[in-house]
Design a protein around this motif. Structure first.
Motif, PDB file in Angstrom:
ATOM      1  N   LEU A  49      -8.374   0.833   1.230  1.00 34.78           N
ATOM      2  CA  LEU A  49      -7.970   0.723  -0.169  1.00 34.78           C
ATOM      3  C   LEU A  49      -9.177   0.672  -1.102  1.00 34.78           C
ATOM      4  CD1 LEU A  49      -4.999  -1.800   0.231  1.00 34.78           C
ATOM      5  CD2 LEU A  49      -4.888   0.681  -0.045  1.00 34.78           C
ATOM      6  N   THR A 101      -1.749  -0.925  -5.086  1.00 36.70           N
ATOM      7  CA  THR A 101      -3.027  -1.171  -4.416  1.00 36.70           C
ATOM      8  C   THR A 101      -3.599  -2.543  -4.726  1.00 36.70           C
ATOM      9  OG1 THR A 101      -3.454   1.207  -4.522  1.00 36.70           O
ATOM     10  CG2 THR A 101      -5.324  -0.221  -4.035  1.00 36.70           C
ATOM     11  N   ASN A 129       2.160   2.146  -3.264  1.00 39.44           N
ATOM     12  CA  ASN A 129       1.081   2.498  -4.185  1.00 39.44           C
ATOM     13  C   ASN A 129       0.719   1.338  -5.114  1.00 39.44           C
ATOM     14  OD1 ASN A 129      -0.820   4.471  -4.817  1.00 39.44           O
ATOM     15  ND2 ASN A 129       0.334   5.217  -6.572  1.00 39.44           N
ATOM     16  N   LYS A 165     -10.101   4.187  -1.635  1.00 46.93           N
ATOM     17  CA  LYS A 165      -9.127   4.797  -2.543  1.00 46.93           C
ATOM     18  C   LYS A 165      -9.444   4.466  -3.999  1.00 46.93           C
ATOM     19  CE  LYS A 165      -4.144   4.912  -3.486  1.00 46.93           C
ATOM     20  NZ  LYS A 165      -2.823   4.345  -3.116  1.00 46.93           N
ATOM     21  N   THR A 166      -9.917   3.234  -4.229  1.00 49.46           N
ATOM     22  CA  THR A 166     -10.224   2.795  -5.600  1.00 49.46           C
ATOM     23  C   THR A 166     -11.707   2.963  -5.942  1.00 49.46           C
ATOM     24  OG1 THR A 166     -10.417   0.527  -4.744  1.00 49.46           O
ATOM     25  CG2 THR A 166      -8.306   1.168  -5.712  1.00 49.46           C
ATOM     26  N   SER A 176      -1.717  -5.231  -2.881  1.00 47.03           N
ATOM     27  CA  SER A 176      -2.012  -5.165  -1.450  1.00 47.03           C
ATOM     28  C   SER A 176      -3.369  -5.788  -1.149  1.00 47.03           C
ATOM     29  CB  SER A 176      -1.989  -3.704  -0.974  1.00 47.03           C
ATOM     30  OG  SER A 176      -2.247  -3.612   0.401  1.00 47.03           O
ATOM     31  N   ALA A 211       0.837  -1.197   0.000  1.00 49.45           N
ATOM     32  CA  ALA A 211       0.000   0.000   0.000  1.00 49.45           C
ATOM     33  C   ALA A 211       0.877   1.254   0.000  1.00 49.45           C
ATOM     34  CB  ALA A 211      -0.923  -0.001   1.216  1.00 49.45           C
ATOM     35  N   LYS A 219      -7.815  -2.140   6.738  1.00 50.17           N
ATOM     36  CA  LYS A 219      -6.877  -1.726   5.686  1.00 50.17           C
ATOM     37  C   LYS A 219      -7.488  -1.942   4.310  1.00 50.17           C
ATOM     38  CE  LYS A 219      -3.178  -0.444   5.735  1.00 50.17           C
ATOM     39  NZ  LYS A 219      -2.607   0.913   5.535  1.00 50.17           N
ATOM     40  N   GLN A 220      -8.175  -3.078   4.146  1.00 52.21           N
ATOM     41  CA  GLN A 220      -8.817  -3.370   2.870  1.00 52.21           C
ATOM     42  C   GLN A 220      -9.887  -2.316   2.541  1.00 52.21           C
ATOM     43  OE1 GLN A 220     -11.307  -6.966   2.476  1.00 52.21           O
ATOM     44  NE2 GLN A 220      -9.834  -7.724   0.961  1.00 52.21           N
TER      45      GLN A 220
END
Length: 591
Positions: A511, A481, A479, A514-515, A484, A476, A507-508
């Motif tokens: 991410l 992603t 970067n 983020k996506t 990760s 992560a 954490k998942q």
């Protein structure tokens, strides 16, 4: 002989003063502990020895009142009034003594006499106002302060009056008083900001925000001053209305060119809060108006970082255009470092980034700039999983800047890198130091990572998933992603039911957000909550899920539901105040 007499006089006075001070300290101790009978004896002695000391007298009267000896208090005060009829505070004290006995008419008569006395003796007005406030006679305190101001042009009790209106909940009057107080002397700007801040929220529709803005606009129309624009700017920043704050900043700049730094700082605040349009306006304005090379190139760098954040397809060309126009030199030093960061973490070109940083290093103007290049070089090495090389750089900076924020950041990076390479024992040792001695942001990050390691460290050589989780964390950081997410999926399959599960889900979810996989993130947060409300991440899950429903899905009812969960189920959560504020805003309350 005279000298000896003077010495003896001073010695006696010193002994008397020390004895009096000691008696007062003991009396105060008894008073604070509600031992009023003991305190009474000491205060009686102090009043006898210092008959004009109003502090001793007030304390003695309070002791009489707390022990229901109202007649003794009345007798003493009446004696004092006969002796010093001009001292109207005595009438306030006597009036309050009547009020404690439910003798309202007698009390009100004395209060009015005290107020009337201000016309003849305005010098006592401030003391009368303070005493009314002490007795919680707030309306009378306001009258006393206002009456005093009429007859004493040097008296400015606006601040005290404003505070009283705040206590009463009369916020419109309070803001008007603060503004009038500031109108007389704008050196009080920071004090007024601090005082008003407790009543202002980040909601532009909040009634208090509207009242404060109206007070400023009225005053600005009748008596234009920089201070009103400054306060409007401050209010708009609090409300996160950065575009409106920029307008006020420009107005200030037109009158004072030294205000340009405030526009750059506003741009940084807008950037941190992802208002990139306003941030760019601020930086463009700085580039156009500044006479200082450093400010100009800092603004150019920030504009490039905006382009990176917005995934501008022409970022690389924009970096090249800057270097073509201004060259590779000390002026563009910070832009070179930013370019290296972009090449590493956005373009996956770490070797090219290292060359950029090595070229930049000779242009560093001081040891701090050199340290920042080394920090970035170390980050690039971590990106490449060259941990030992990275640790050498971080350790050098940690040693060189032991008590500086740079040194603390380097220590955290040492811990984080050790964690990435599975050296959990050494990472914990570094993090333990940082938890209590670093700046707040670094301390928070250190505490979070310390808990992750402590809660999931393998016991008796039995795998706990921490190694795999550290790998996912590293990916992560790099970067990467997708990779990760794959590792986290494997952790959730292999270590289901173990302590690492909620960390991996969290954490998942981060991410997924983020996506832009919002529904998957919400599913993860629900799973964290299902694992148990006692979990340390449960309130985080509720809060972040509420934010997603509010800002991404636009389901305000769901957002309210989850903010409310924090309010009722997590009273000690760090999110409590913010959750309550957001819940009430969504519900349409006046906060």
């Amino acid at each position: 002989m005279r000298f000896r007499l003077l010495f003896l006089t001073l010695l006696v006075f010193s002994v008397f003063t020390q004895a009096q001070s000691s008696s007062f300290a003991l009396a105060e101790n008894y008073f604070r502990n509600s031992e009023y009978e003991k305190a009474t004896q000491l205060y009686k002695d102090l009043v006898n020895r210092s008959p004009y000391n109003t502090t001793y007298l007030q304390r003695l009267i309070s002791c009489y009142q707390e022990t229901t000896k109202f007649e003794a208090a009345q007798k003493l005060l009446e004696q004092k009034i006969k002796r010093i009829p001009k001292l109207a505070t005595l009438k306030v004290m006597l009036g309050y003594n009547y009020e404690r006995q439910q003798k309202t008419k007698e009390a009100e008569k004395l209060y009015q006499e005290a107020l009337n006395s201000i016309t003849k003796e305005p010098g006592y007005g401030g003391a009368i106002g303070r005493l009314f406030k002490k007795y919680n006679k707030l309306d009378l305190a306001v009258k006393a302060y206002k009456e005093t101001s009429k007859f004493n042009s040097n008296a400015n009790y606006g601040f005290k009056i404003a505070q009283i209106y705040g206590e009463k909940g009369d916020f419109e009057f309070m803001f008007n008083e603060y503004v009038d107080y500031l109108d007389k002397n704008d050196n009080y700007l920071s004090i007024v900001k601090r005082s008003c801040a407790r009543y202002i929220s980040d909601d532009s529709e909040d009634e208090n925000n509207i009242l404060f803005k109206k007070a400023l606009l009225r005053k600005s129309a009748s008596n234009p001053k920089d201070v009103w624009n400054d306060l409007l700017r401050w209010l708009f920043i609090k409300q996160k209305d950065y575009g409106k704050a920029f307008i006020q900043n420009k107005a200030l700049y037109q009158r004072n060119n030294d205000r340009l730094i405030s526009i750059f700082q506003l741009g940084e605040i807008a950037f941190e809060n992802e208002d990139y349009d306003t941030a760019k306006q601020c930086f463009d304005f700085t580039i156009e108006k500044t006479n200082y090379q450093r400010d100009k190139f800092n603004a150019i760098r920030m504009n490039l970082q905006i382009a990176v954040k917005q995934n501008d397809p022409e970022v690389e060309q924009k970096f090249d255009a800057v270097f073509k126009e201004f060259g590779i030199n000390s002026n563009t030093f910070s832009i070179q470092v930013a370019h290296a960061d972009y090449l590493t973490f956005k373009k996956n070109k770490p070797e090219q980034a290292k060359k950029v940083l090595e070229t930049a290093l000779p242009f560093a103007a001081n040891k701090f700039q050199k340290a920042r290049v080394k920090l970035k070089l170390a980050d690039v090495n971590v990106y490449q999983s060259l941990f030992n090389k990275a640790l050498i750089y971080y350790s050098q900076i940690q040693t060189q800047f032991k008590n500086h924020e740079l040194g603390q950041l380097a220590r955290y990076k040492v811990a984080q890198t050790s964690y990435f390479k599975d050296d959990f024992k050494w990472a914990k040792a570094q993090l333990k130091v940082l938890k209590g001695s670093a700046t707040q942001l670094i301390a928070n990050d250190a505490a979070d990572l310390f808990l992750v390691i402590s809660d999931n460290q393998p016991k008796d050589s039995v795998p706990s998933g921490l190694k795999e989780y550290a790998q996912a964390d590293l990916l992560a950081f790099q970067n990467k992603t997708t990779e990760s997410l794959t590792v986290l999926k494997d952790i959730l399959s292999k270590y289901k039911g173990q302590p690492i599960e909620d960390e991996a889900l969290f954490k998942q979810a981060e991410l997924f957000v983020k996506t832009k996989q919002i529904n998957k993130a919400i599913e993860n947060y629900n799973q964290i909550i299902a694992l148990g409300k006692e979990g340390i991440l449960a309130d985080d899950a509720y809060y972040l899920m509420a934010g997603l429903y509010e800002n991404e899905i636009k389901d305000l009812e769901k957002a309210k539901e989850y903010y409310q969960k924090i309010i009722f189920d997590f009273p000690s959560s760090i999110y409590l105040v913010d959750a309550r504020k957001k819940f009430r805003k969504l519900r349409g309350d006046s906060i």
